[in-house]
Design a protein around this motif. Sequence first.
Motif, PDB file in Angstrom:
ATOM      1  N   ARG A 149       0.690  -1.003   0.019  1.00  0.00           N
ATOM      2  CA  ARG A 149       0.016   0.066  -0.066  1.00  0.00           C
ATOM      3  C   ARG A 149       0.823   1.218  -0.202  1.00  0.00           C
ATOM      4  NH1 ARG A 149      -3.261   1.250   4.025  1.00  0.00           N
ATOM      5  NH2 ARG A 149      -2.531  -0.408   5.643  1.00  0.00           N
ATOM      6  N   LYS A 150       1.885   1.412   0.619  1.00  0.00           N
ATOM      7  CA  LYS A 150       2.597   2.463   0.801  1.00  0.00           C
ATOM      8  C   LYS A 150       4.065   2.109   1.156  1.00  0.00           C
ATOM      9  CE  LYS A 150       2.504   5.505   4.229  1.00  0.00           C
ATOM     10  NZ  LYS A 150       3.645   5.121   4.941  1.00  0.00           N
ATOM     11  N   ASN A 151       5.067   2.891   0.800  1.00  0.00           N
ATOM     12  CA  ASN A 151       6.574   3.015   1.135  1.00  0.00           C
ATOM     13  C   ASN A 151       6.703   3.558   2.455  1.00  0.00           C
ATOM     14  OD1 ASN A 151       7.196   1.372  -1.146  1.00  0.00           O
ATOM     15  ND2 ASN A 151       7.822   3.357  -2.108  1.00  0.00           N
ATOM     16  N   GLU A 152       7.715   3.412   3.361  1.00  0.00           N
ATOM     17  CA  GLU A 152       7.878   3.954   4.368  1.00  0.00           C
ATOM     18  C   GLU A 152       8.089   5.415   4.443  1.00  0.00           C
ATOM     19  OE1 GLU A 152      11.899   1.873   3.361  1.00  0.00           O
ATOM     20  OE2 GLU A 152       9.561   1.280   3.477  1.00  0.00           O
ATOM     21  N   ALA A 153       7.625   6.358   5.282  1.00  0.00           N
ATOM     22  CA  ALA A 153       7.805   7.615   5.419  1.00  0.00           C
ATOM     23  C   ALA A 153       8.958   7.758   6.757  1.00  0.00           C
ATOM     24  CB  ALA A 153       6.856   8.523   5.608  1.00  0.00           C
ATOM     25  N   TRP A 154       8.951   6.867   7.622  1.00  0.00           N
ATOM     26  CA  TRP A 154       9.687   6.834   8.944  1.00  0.00           C
ATOM     27  C   TRP A 154      10.012   5.399   8.957  1.00  0.00           C
ATOM     28  CZ3 TRP A 154       8.421   3.604  13.061  1.00  0.00           C
ATOM     29  CH2 TRP A 154       9.137   3.794  14.102  1.00  0.00           C
ATOM     30  N   VAL A 155      11.587   5.293   9.506  1.00  0.00           N
ATOM     31  CA  VAL A 155      12.119   4.272   9.880  1.00  0.00           C
ATOM     32  C   VAL A 155      12.774   4.562  11.170  1.00  0.00           C
ATOM     33  CG1 VAL A 155      13.873   2.501   9.389  1.00  0.00           C
ATOM     34  CG2 VAL A 155      12.527   3.352   7.474  1.00  0.00           C
ATOM     35  N   VAL A 166      18.152   4.598  18.441  1.00  0.00           N
ATOM     36  CA  VAL A 166      19.472   4.507  18.119  1.00  0.00           C
ATOM     37  C   VAL A 166      19.527   5.494  16.835  1.00  0.00           C
ATOM     38  CG1 VAL A 166      21.267   3.200  16.913  1.00  0.00           C
ATOM     39  CG2 VAL A 166      19.827   2.187  18.889  1.00  0.00           C
ATOM     40  N   GLN A 167      18.463   5.431  15.723  1.00  0.00           N
ATOM     41  CA  GLN A 167      18.392   6.102  14.674  1.00  0.00           C
ATOM     42  C   GLN A 167      16.764   6.437  14.231  1.00  0.00           C
ATOM     43  OE1 GLN A 167      21.499   5.818  11.790  1.00  0.00           O
ATOM     44  NE2 GLN A 167      20.067   6.043  10.172  1.00  0.00           N
ATOM     45  N   GLU A 168      16.686   7.503  13.428  1.00  0.00           N
ATOM     46  CA  GLU A 168      15.137   7.810  13.011  1.00  0.00           C
ATOM     47  C   GLU A 168      15.686   8.476  11.827  1.00  0.00           C
ATOM     48  OE1 GLU A 168      11.633   7.676  16.060  1.00  0.00           O
ATOM     49  OE2 GLU A 168      12.430   9.575  15.584  1.00  0.00           O
ATOM     50  N   THR A 169      14.810   8.075  10.760  1.00  0.00           N
ATOM     51  CA  THR A 169      14.989   8.552   9.363  1.00  0.00           C
ATOM     52  C   THR A 169      13.660   8.971   9.034  1.00  0.00           C
ATOM     53  OG1 THR A 169      16.893   7.249   8.975  1.00  0.00           O
ATOM     54  CG2 THR A 169      15.846   8.299   7.018  1.00  0.00           C
ATOM     55  N   TYR A 170      13.338   9.924   8.263  1.00  0.00           N
ATOM     56  CA  TYR A 170      12.238  10.371   7.792  1.00  0.00           C
ATOM     57  C   TYR A 170      12.348  10.561   6.105  1.00  0.00           C
ATOM     58  CZ  TYR A 170       9.965  11.250  12.174  1.00  0.00           C
ATOM     59  OH  TYR A 170       9.334  10.971  13.481  1.00  0.00           O
ATOM     60  N   THR A 171      11.286  10.181   5.406  1.00  0.00           N
ATOM     61  CA  THR A 171      11.344  10.338   4.054  1.00  0.00           C
ATOM     62  C   THR A 171       9.827  10.992   3.525  1.00  0.00           C
ATOM     63  OG1 THR A 171      12.667   8.043   4.005  1.00  0.00           O
ATOM     64  CG2 THR A 171      11.366   9.151   1.764  1.00  0.00           C
ATOM     65  N   LYS A 172      10.225  11.935   2.588  1.00  0.00           N
ATOM     66  CA  LYS A 172       9.128  12.614   1.729  1.00  0.00           C
ATOM     67  C   LYS A 172       9.302  12.620   0.413  1.00  0.00           C
ATOM     68  CE  LYS A 172       6.379  16.904   2.068  1.00  0.00           C
ATOM     69  NZ  LYS A 172       6.115  18.160   2.883  1.00  0.00           N
ATOM     70  N   ASN A 173       8.177  12.249  -0.341  1.00  0.00           N
ATOM     71  CA  ASN A 173       8.192  12.250  -1.787  1.00  0.00           C
ATOM     72  C   ASN A 173       9.318  11.350  -2.367  1.00  0.00           C
ATOM     73  OD1 ASN A 173       5.958  13.924  -2.019  1.00  0.00           O
ATOM     74  ND2 ASN A 173       7.180  15.748  -1.793  1.00  0.00           N
TER      75      ASN A 173
END
Length: 213
Positions: A149-155, A166-173
């Motif tokens: 349904r959707k790819n990750e915007a947050w890991v 430990v780590q957080e990553t945000y993704t947009k578009n």
Amino acid sequence: MSGFVVFALAFSLSATGPCLGFPPSGAAAPQPCVAPLQWEGRTVEYDHGTGRNTRAAVSYDAQNQRIRVLEQKTGHTPCKKFFEYIYLFKSGVLFQIEEITKQCAKIALTEAWDPYDIPLNSTYEDQYFIGGPGDMIEVQEWSDRKPARKNEAWVGVYTLKDCYPVQETYTKNSSVTTSTRFFDLQLGISDPGVFDPPSTCQSALTAKMTSDC
């Protein structure tokens, strides 16, 4: 407020919160562990848009929905101001304090409280060890990805034993926006006074200050 790596295997959720143990074969899928509500430590946030790393000391209080970020100067950085930020989400206010002059800006917080934790509806991605022989810090990776349904915007990457970030990553578009690494974390808040703005904030600016000289 927010902002920022991958792991393997599975774990079970203890009654008190930290992630402990491994489920036997055929057991239920891993469930998100419960991250500490109060801690202090250091972070490095990389802004992929500007290419800048921001190092800071952080006091995190999820119980009262507030975060204090004190930018840290590393080496000689010509013509750059450093700030302290006090995020008070329950009051909807952000205080920005210039570290040398103590000049203060009071700004309305428009974003919602975003705790450093693993949301219950997160998708389990992986589990593994960080480092080489003798280090063996085990972590898990979770995301907000919804299969088909959707790819990750947050890991988010969290320790298996005590559920520290430990780590957080945000993704947009489809592009990574920020990556934050966490380290030197200690449980609790040693000085709750760090969340109190200085007296200079009684006559604060209404617009955010820039970091350039």
